[in-house]
Design an enzyme around this catalytic site. Structure first.
Site, short mmCIF file in Angstrom:
data_model
loop_
_atom_site.label_atom_id
_atom_site.label_comp_id
_atom_site.label_asym_id
_atom_site.label_seq_id
_atom_site.Cartn_x
_atom_site.Cartn_y
_atom_site.Cartn_z
N ILE A 52 14.08 -4.98 4.80
CA ILE A 52 14.23 -5.02 5.42
C ILE A 52 13.31 -5.74 6.98
O ILE A 52 12.90 -5.63 7.40
CB ILE A 52 12.99 -3.48 5.41
CG1 ILE A 52 11.79 -3.64 5.33
CG2 ILE A 52 13.93 -2.00 5.00
CD1 ILE A 52 11.17 -2.52 4.52
N ALA A 75 9.64 0.06 -0.10
CA ALA A 75 10.20 -1.29 0.09
C ALA A 75 8.71 -2.06 0.09
O ALA A 75 8.59 -1.99 1.58
CB ALA A 75 11.37 -1.37 1.31
N TYR A 142 -3.42 -4.89 -1.03
CA TYR A 142 -2.76 -3.78 -1.31
C TYR A 142 -2.47 -2.74 -0.34
O TYR A 142 -1.64 -2.16 0.13
CB TYR A 142 -2.33 -3.31 -2.75
CG TYR A 142 -1.40 -2.69 -3.16
CD1 TYR A 142 0.34 -2.29 -2.52
CD2 TYR A 142 -1.57 -1.42 -4.30
CE1 TYR A 142 0.45 -1.16 -2.78
CE2 TYR A 142 -1.09 -0.14 -4.43
CZ TYR A 142 0.37 -0.15 -3.73
OH TYR A 142 1.18 1.11 -3.85
#
Ligand code: UDP
Length: 330
Positions: A52, A75, A142
């Site tokens: 992407i 994703a 994250y």
């Protein structure tokens, strides 16, 4: 409906695709197969392999696939530990990827997206259970990138009319009852698949990362939620956006906490085998207790998680792992 699933070859993505196809929806998948598996791609989904971050590639898929009703976006890189040693990888894939994706969606007039977010957006909570309006202060890269992705949707929405639903999952686990797909990370870092490596003969013992937390048995408490219940929530979130509702954020968990020791005991029952444990140091960045309030998802989306028994959830994971000790390579 025609749904584009980004990351549809990954763990939660592939289960969501199976549920969408089960409901008769048309599914197009984009996955770069960096962490996803070609074997997890549903045979009835249309599959495009690519990244992407590559605008030309995303544009070509959207040019080719007319009439996409909504996008579900899985994703991303999702390993907390890795995100701390290689933060820029997370900024690159998670944030730069989403930026390119959003540019292409806006250019193609696609204005509905359901997003795979995480409890890691909250960081160390002030209270339990965690509500959607609680303070968001991630303790790892994250969680920080996922929170930034949520904000990217928000501001793109303000400027371009995009609407989004962000689903903040707690601890995803379990596997599809068909036995065809399940959890297969490499390296594996999650508690339940690591525990199941012991009865599978792939690991001598499971390490407990700290038993001096302020919890009933000293081990960390988490809210474990079946991957199929997560899949249902994504489908309900698409419906919610299709009905014209506004952007929103929902927690997804069972609202019940289990300690690491309780999960190991439940795994012994689910597998019928005794599981050797060894004590280890605390893992950096692990909050003592993470439990969701998912009342909002129940009230607004009509979500009804069906798998709330930890032993049953682990049994469904075991059904996958015992037949796939090496993941999809088994
Ligand atoms: N954990 C553990 N041993 C392991 C892996 C995980 O004791 O080998 C603990 C971890 O410290 C956390 C819980 O199990 O308290 C769940 O960890 P996991 O990585 O599965 O999910 P997280 O809560 O980090 O998203």
């Amino acid at each position: 409906m025609k749904i584009l699933v980004l990351g549809g070859a990954g763990y939660i993505g592939s289960h969501t695709v199976y549920e969408l196809i089960d409901k008769g929806e048309d599914v197009v998948i984009i996955d770069n197969l960096e962490t996803g598996h070609i074997e997890a791609v549903h045979p009835k989904a249309k599959f495009y392999q690519g990244d992407i971050r590559n605008r030309e590639f995303v544009d070509s898929v959207l040019d080719n696939e007319k009439n996409i009703d909504a996008v579900i976006h899985f994703a991303a890189n999702s390993l907390v530990g890795e995100s701390m040693v290689n933060p820029l990888k997370y900024y690159d894939n998670n944030l730069c990827g989403t930026k390119v994706l959003l540019e292409s969606l806006v250019a193609h007039g696609i204005d509905k997206i359901v997003f795979s977010s995480t409890a890691a957006t909250y960081g160390e909570p002030d209270k339990t259970p965690i509500m959607e309006g609680d303070r968001t202060e991630p303790t790892n890269t994250y969680g920080e990138t996922k929170l930034a992705m949520e904000k990217m949707f928000k501001w793109t929405g303000v400027a371009h009319g995009l609407r989004y639903v962000s689903l903040r999952y707690f601890n995803a686990c379990g596997a599809h009852p068909s036995g065809k797909i399940g959890e297969a990370h490499n390296p594996e870092t999650h508690l339940i698949p690591l525990i199941l490596q012991v009865p599978n003969g792939k690991r001598e013992a499971i390490s407990i990362f700290g038993d001096d937390y302020p919890t009933k048995d000293g081990t960390c408490i988490r809210d474990y939620i079946h991957v199929l219940d997560l899949a249902q929530a994504h489908i309900l979130a698409v419906k919610y956006l299709m009905e014209g509702n506004e952007s929103n954020v929902f927690n997804l968990g069972n609202g019940v906490g289990h300690s690491v020791r309780e999960v190991i005991n439940a795994a012994e029952k689910a597998t019928g085998q005794s599981i050797k444990v060894q004590m280890a140091e605390r893992r950096a960045g692990d909050p003592a207790i993470l439990i969701a309030s998912s009342q909002k998802a129940k009230d607004v989306l009509g979500w009804k998680p069906e798998h709330d028994d930890i032993e049953e959830i682990i049994a469904s994971a075991w059904n996958w792992h015992k037949n796939h000790p090496n993941g999809f390579n088994s």
